[in-house]
Enzyme design. Structure first.
Site, mmCIF file in Angstrom:
data_model
loop_
_atom_site.group_PDB
_atom_site.id
_atom_site.type_symbol
_atom_site.label_atom_id
_atom_site.label_comp_id
_atom_site.label_asym_id
_atom_site.label_seq_id
_atom_site.Cartn_x
_atom_site.Cartn_y
_atom_site.Cartn_z
ATOM 1 N N SER A 1 -7.089 -1.030 8.640
ATOM 2 C CA SER A 1 -6.652 -1.311 7.275
ATOM 3 C C SER A 1 -5.689 -0.198 6.896
ATOM 4 O O SER A 1 -6.105 0.909 6.532
ATOM 5 C CB SER A 1 -7.838 -1.344 6.312
ATOM 6 O OG SER A 1 -8.684 -2.437 6.579
ATOM 7 N N THR A 2 -4.397 -0.491 7.017
ATOM 8 C CA THR A 2 -3.404 0.546 6.750
ATOM 9 C C THR A 2 -3.385 0.955 5.290
ATOM 10 O O THR A 2 -2.894 2.034 4.961
ATOM 11 C CB THR A 2 -1.998 0.061 7.168
ATOM 12 O OG1 THR A 2 -1.701 -1.163 6.500
ATOM 13 C CG2 THR A 2 -1.932 -0.156 8.673
ATOM 14 N N CYS A 3 -3.918 0.091 4.414
ATOM 15 C CA CYS A 3 -3.958 0.434 2.992
ATOM 16 C C CYS A 3 -4.752 1.720 2.760
ATOM 17 O O CYS A 3 -4.464 2.485 1.842
ATOM 18 C CB CYS A 3 -4.605 -0.691 2.173
ATOM 19 S SG CYS A 3 -3.796 -2.288 2.319
ATOM 20 N N ILE A 4 -5.788 1.931 3.584
ATOM 21 C CA ILE A 4 -6.672 3.083 3.387
ATOM 22 C C ILE A 4 -6.769 3.945 4.650
ATOM 23 O O ILE A 4 -7.702 4.740 4.796
ATOM 24 C CB ILE A 4 -8.078 2.629 2.938
ATOM 25 C CG1 ILE A 4 -8.636 1.569 3.891
ATOM 26 C CG2 ILE A 4 -8.039 2.107 1.521
ATOM 27 C CD1 ILE A 4 -10.050 1.122 3.550
ATOM 28 N N ALA B 1 0.817 -1.221 0.000
ATOM 29 C CA ALA B 1 0.000 0.000 0.000
ATOM 30 C C ALA B 1 0.844 1.262 0.000
ATOM 31 O O ALA B 1 0.412 2.308 -0.497
ATOM 32 C CB ALA B 1 -0.944 -0.003 1.192
#
Length: 554
Positions: free
Chosen positions: A519-522, A334
């Site tokens: 959710s570190t992606c977002i 990410a």
């Protein structure tokens, strides 16, 4: 053979210790029950459970010290229950640690470099419970006083079987971050002359004379020629044509160099997707000296850490993992490509059997602007991705993009970094703590954070749970706020000119003992709809201290 002799010796030793630990556990449990009966039922409720301990699920038969360490014990009861067991540990700790290390070395001699002996893994798995208990008590008893324990803890961290929450237990977390920092520097500087003047040279020849108008190249040249041992003892810097020299000049030198390391003119690092962190550039070879410069970058960060000098640069979570030798995972993607990370997450979360994706173990990647097909494993172009092998595909794609593509750069950086910081010492920390070690504790503006937060999945700014959440954030210490940012976004430094970027709080149905997840992606915090502020704070703090290991219930 020596290997088998060590095996049998350790096997007998650990069986005896296990028997003793079990005996003391039973004695401790009896004392606990007596104390609880004396105090009455009102003293035995959910509030007596330690907030920061990952609670064991019913039926778990791990050897632990929880029974002897409940808050319902008084001090005298705990000391009486544990005294005999601590005597066993104190009498055997040093010898057992040394024999385990010897056994590991014998196993390693029979394996290719980088591979772990199945014999050693078999040993750790067989004695999983007693080793966990041993390390737990060893750390508390000796307060990280023996260098040999580092290897033991590192090995157990890598190879102990999964605990009841599905993740490896991190034994080094038993000691607070501050205590490990002190121990780190104590052993890093062991045997060196005492000096609090990092700018004081041994003699005039040891001064690093650099040119301000070409500070990166001239510093690279003088550091590469300098005596490594003397640089560990002290640094003296003087700019060509200037008289100033001292602590302030050393500080300025590190400040300028940490910015120059990520100067796009050198093509060493590229910005992450959010523009706040940096990742090694897979195309850095456009600079013919790139590997030499990566080695120099490693030396500068190693020197800065050695002399407790902070650098004003932040790297991606995956690069900190590379420094520590921690494997990357798909969530790390990410930082360079959030959309691609979401796609990988989707593949893992859904059944792809009948979707006709026609994916193979071969991917296209950008090489100097041209797309090239790269196999993820031998013959990958002819191997279809299926429901059964998709997890392997996701991991291999991750390793390609986050590791294989920049392996020479990583190796060169680590070569320089390890000249000043031994791998065994830096592995006392995780990737989040390494960021704080190198770049310090950032100042966090809670009001700016609140203004730049979005709400989804049913939450709105005026909801009671959201108000509780921000009240809790206000009550947190600065260190705990940093942990929260790292937990949700993967970085302690995501403040831009317009404040926090894309921090989102999503509603999750509440069930007992459920922890917040992220959710570190977002940059999303998934916050259960807790029934009270007290429960919210307790569960949030447990998540912050245990969440990086994958716990969802406690």
């Amino acid at each position: 053979q020596p290997l088998e002799l060590l095996w049998h010796s350790l096997d007998e030793w650990l069986v005896l210790i296990a028997t003793e630990l079990m005996k003391n556990k039973r004695d401790s449990a009896n004392i606990t029950s007596i104390l609880l009966k004396q105090k009455g039922p009102d003293h035995h409720d959910a509030t007596s459970t330690p907030s920061f301990a990952a609670a064991e699920t019913e039926g778990t038969k791990e050897l632990s010290t929880d029974a002897a360490e409940l808050k319902t014990h008084d001090v005298a009861g705990k000391q009486e229950a544990c005294a005999d067991c601590q005597d066993v540990i104190s009498m055997t700790a040093n010898r057992l640690s040394a024999v385990i290390q010897a056994f590991y070395m014998c196993c390693s001699c029979q394996m290719p470099q980088g591979m772990t002996s199945p014999r050693f893994i078999e040993f750790v798995c067989k004695h999983d419970d007693v080793l966990k208990c041993f390390v737990n008590r060893y750390l508390k008893l000796l307060h990280l006083a023996h260098t040999g324990l580092i290897l033991l803890c590192s090995l157990l961290e890598r190879f102990l079987t999964l605990n009841c929450f599905g993740q490896r237990q991190n034994f080094l977390k038993i000691k607070p971050f501050k205590d490990r920092c002190e121990w780190f520097y104590e052993h890093l500087h062991a045997g060196q002359p005492d000096s609090d003047m990092v700018h004081r040279p041994v003699n005039e020849n040891d001064i690093l004379l650099v040119h301000r108008d070409s500070i990166f190249r001239s510093s690279c040249e003088v550091v590469s020629k300098a005596n490594c041992a003397k640089l560990k003892q002290g640094i003296a810097v003087r700019f060509h044509g200037e008289e100033g020299m001292g602590q302030g000049v050393v500080r300025e030198w590190f400040d300028i160099l940490s910015s120059e390391i990520v100067n796009p003119d050198y093509a060493l690092f590229t910005q992450s997707a959010d523009g706040t962190t940096f990742q090694p550039n897979s195309n850095s070879s456009v600079n013919p000296d790139h590997l030499n410069y990566f080695r120099f970058a490693g030396q500068i960060l190693g020197l800065a850490l050695n002399h407790r000098q902070l650098v004003n640069i932040y790297f991606t979570r995956s690069f900190y993992k590379h420094i520590l030798g921690i494997p990357v995972n798909y969530q790390d993607v990410a930082s360079i490509d959030p959309e691609y990370a979401k796609n990988l997450q989707w593949i893992l979360d859904n059944d792809i059997s009948d979707l006709g994706l026609e994916l193979t173990f071969s991917v296209e990647t950008d090489v100097f602007g041209a797309m090239e097909e790269v196999p993820l494993k031998p013959g990958g172009a002819s191997i279809l991705v299926t429901q059964e092998n998709k997890a392997e595909y996701v991991q291999l794609v991750t390793e390609l993009r986050m590791t294989r593509a920049i392996q020479p750069q990583i190796n060169a950086f680590l070569q320089g970094f390890h000249m000043f910081i031994p791998p065994s010492l830096i592995q006392l920390f995780d990737e989040y703590e390494l960021e704080l070690l190198l770049s310090g504790m950032p100042e966090i503006d809670v009001n700016d954070w609140l203004k730049n937060t979005e709400y989804t999945s049913g939450y709105e700014r005026g909801d009671q749970v959201i108000q509780w959440f921000w009240d809790v954030v206000e009550e947190l210490t600065q260190e705990e706020r940093v942990l929260l940012l790292q937990f949700v976004t993967g970085s302690a430094h995501i403040m831009g000119g317009s404040g926090l970027q894309n921090f989102t709080i999503a509603a999750v149905p509440y069930t007992a003992n459920l922890l917040p997840t992220s959710s570190t992606c977002i940059n999303m915090l998934k916050l259960p709809e807790y029934p009270s502020k007290e429960i919210l704070k307790d569960r949030l703090l447990v998540a912050l201290h245990c969440g990086s290991y994958g716990y969802t219930m406690a």
